[in-house]
Design an enzyme around this catalytic site. Structure first.
Site, mmCIF file in Angstrom:
data_model
loop_
_atom_site.group_PDB
_atom_site.id
_atom_site.type_symbol
_atom_site.label_atom_id
_atom_site.label_comp_id
_atom_site.label_asym_id
_atom_site.label_seq_id
_atom_site.Cartn_x
_atom_site.Cartn_y
_atom_site.Cartn_z
ATOM 1 N N LYS A 22 11.388 32.893 8.127
ATOM 2 C CA LYS A 22 11.799 31.601 8.710
ATOM 3 C C LYS A 22 11.987 31.726 10.227
ATOM 4 C CE LYS A 22 16.259 30.250 8.751
ATOM 5 N NZ LYS A 22 16.792 29.709 9.994
ATOM 6 N N VAL A 133 24.276 26.870 24.575
ATOM 7 C CA VAL A 133 22.899 27.036 25.063
ATOM 8 C C VAL A 133 22.874 27.367 26.557
ATOM 9 C CG1 VAL A 133 21.708 25.656 23.316
ATOM 10 C CG2 VAL A 133 22.666 24.515 25.322
ATOM 11 N N ASP A 134 24.036 27.822 27.083
ATOM 12 C CA ASP A 134 24.117 28.088 28.523
ATOM 13 C C ASP A 134 23.070 29.109 28.994
ATOM 14 O OD1 ASP A 134 25.673 29.830 26.882
ATOM 15 O OD2 ASP A 134 26.686 30.644 28.641
ATOM 16 N N ASP A 316 22.764 38.392 10.010
ATOM 17 C CA ASP A 316 22.271 37.535 8.919
ATOM 18 C C ASP A 316 22.326 38.227 7.551
ATOM 19 O OD1 ASP A 316 21.837 35.482 10.641
ATOM 20 O OD2 ASP A 316 19.656 35.639 10.684
#
Ligand code: UD1
Length: 429
Positions: A22, A133-134, A316
């Site tokens: 994915k 998201v800096d 993960d």
């Protein structure tokens, strides 16, 4: 809403085919925005996140054709997508779509690189920490973009096109590396990305971009060099196997006992996780068709693990390992260093009778001899599957609620497990 019902206690025996990754398929599909020619992707997993990204790309004017099955294709074969971004009709990615999946924010990079403008909603996705998201914005600014944030949207402009630059990430970020890499392919001049993420999915995307005419070296190492080109062209690329799915099923077999061939898996993509399983007493045998995993008779030994960027133990797989360690003979310690809030599975695992205590970033798991089935709730993608692993070894029935998280990342999970002897079924509605 669909649920999954599991009756625990069966050992797993058989073969599980590993799907395409994915986390590679999503950025590869997004990379198709960089060219007006067709990108053909093979081995794309059939997942809710892939379907959602198809809708998001469709909104930009991208045509996507999923090739039908051919004679001889096996049941679990990934799909082939023909993706054509010939005409980009809209450079806005709206809130309604982007808020459902964080990775869709990454369209900002190819849109900016090719169309010199993009307006993209700030992202959503799994609730596992603040996930800002800096660093993505920092990378795009280094490449010469002018960026403002207005009404929940990132508005990015590069009127004369992007320019090569040196981008040094203060921390390792997969999303930042993908964005910098894609944007730099069409920038004028050369770009150096230092402290880049080394995840295999980055190297897979770079490999595809090179087939499209990009000039990238060093992907898969902390220093990536990109020589900008004026245009990219079409190509054909096969998505690499999913290392997280591989590790998840390896842990499921470790949990139940038995012997399963993980077909198509590549051990070098998850060596750190395989080493931990070996330490826990699981037998791991790489072979020509993937990896054979077995645990016969011997119990599970406790381990001490800290998550880290690749090639370390992946965040993960943290929840899945924790589920496994609930049955270990002794105390295990798992420290999460990537996402600050990634322990939502702890309270759900407790419903099975697991003994887990949290101290900051570290969980101590005191192994118990038995788990008992329970109604549980899936919270995020990887946490959900840790509940499935616990349920497979628990006495009695478990009902996993809210499984749409599972469908985002695991292709036909219940079919793959029941083919190996698990009692697991989906209950619709
Ligand atoms: C990707 C994976 C996800 C995996 C994660 C870490 C995909 C689609 N998702 O997520 O499955 O768990 O890598 O291996 O590939 N950060 C910042 N600022 C930023 C960007 C990130 O502070 O601008 C922080 C994050 O909050 C996090 C850390 O950096 O603490 C790592 O994040 P990152 O590697 O970017 O993860 P994702 O790309 O979101």
């Amino acid at each position: 809403m669909d649920r999954i019902r599991i009756i625990g206690g069966n050992k797993l025996h058989g073969t599980i085919p590993i799907s395409g990754a994915k986390n590679a398929a999503l950025p590869l599909m997004i990379a198709a925005l960089l060219t007006d020619e067709t990108l053909i992707l093979d081995n794309v997993p059939r997942l809710a996140d892939v379907a959602l990204l198809q809708r998001i790309l469709g909104n930009h004017g991208v045509d996507i054709m999923a090739a039908g099955k051919r004679p001889g294709d096996h049941e679990y074969q990934g799909q082939t997508l023909h993706i054509s971004a010939k005409n980009i009709i809209d450079t806005t990615a709206p809130y309604e779509l982007v808020s459902k999946m964080r990775a869709s924010f990454w369209v900002v990079a190819p849109l900016l690189a090719r169309m010199h403008e993009a307006k993209v909603s700030l992202p959503g996705g799994c609730a596992i920490g603040t996930r800002p998201v800096d660093l993505l914005i920092m990378a795009l600014e280094k490449l010469g973009a002018e960026i403002s944030i207005d009404g929940g949207y990132v508005i990015a402009k590069a009127p004369g096109g992007l320019k090569g630059a040196t981008i040094e990430f203060p921390k390792v970020t997969v999303s930042g590396t993908h964005v910098a890499l894609m944007a730099a392919t069409l920038a004028k001049g050369s770009t150096i990305i230092s402290n880049a993420a080394c995840e295999p999915e980055i190297a897979d995307v770079a490999g595809c971009l090179n087939k499209m005419g990009a000039k990238i070296t060093g992907a898969g190492t902390p220093r990536i060099l990109i020589e900008g080109v004026a245009k990219l062209h079409g190509a054909r690329h096969t998505v690499l196997p999913d290392r997280i799915e591989t590790g998840t099923y390896a842990m499921a077999v470790a949990m139940t006992g038995g012997e399963v061939q993980l077909s198509g898996a590549r051990p070098e993509l998850l060596q750190a996780a395989l080493d931990v399983l070996t330490e826990a007493g699981v037998s791991i045998t790489p072979n020509n068709d993937g990896i054979k995993v077995s645990r016969n008779g011997a119990g599970i030994s406790p381990v001490t693990v800290t998550t880290a960027p690749f090639p370390g133990f992946p965040t993960d797989l943290q929840a899945q390992l924790m589920a496994l360690m609930t049955r270990a003979k002794g105390a295990s310690h798992i420290t999460e260093t990537i996402f600050e809030n990634r322990f939502m599975h702890v309270q759900e695992l407790a419903r099975f009778g697991a003994k887990i205590s949290l101290d900051g970033e570290t969980a101590t798991i005191d192994g118990v001899s038995k788990l008992r089935g329970a109604p549980v709730m899936a919270t995020d993608l990887r946490a959900s599957v840790s509940l499935v692993i616990a349920a497979l070894a628990a006495d009695g029935e478990t009902m996993v609620n809210r499984i749409y998280h599972l469908d985002r990342g695991f292709e036909r999970l219940e079919e793959k497990l029941s083919a190996c002897g698990a009692t697991i079924e989906r209950i619709s509605g």
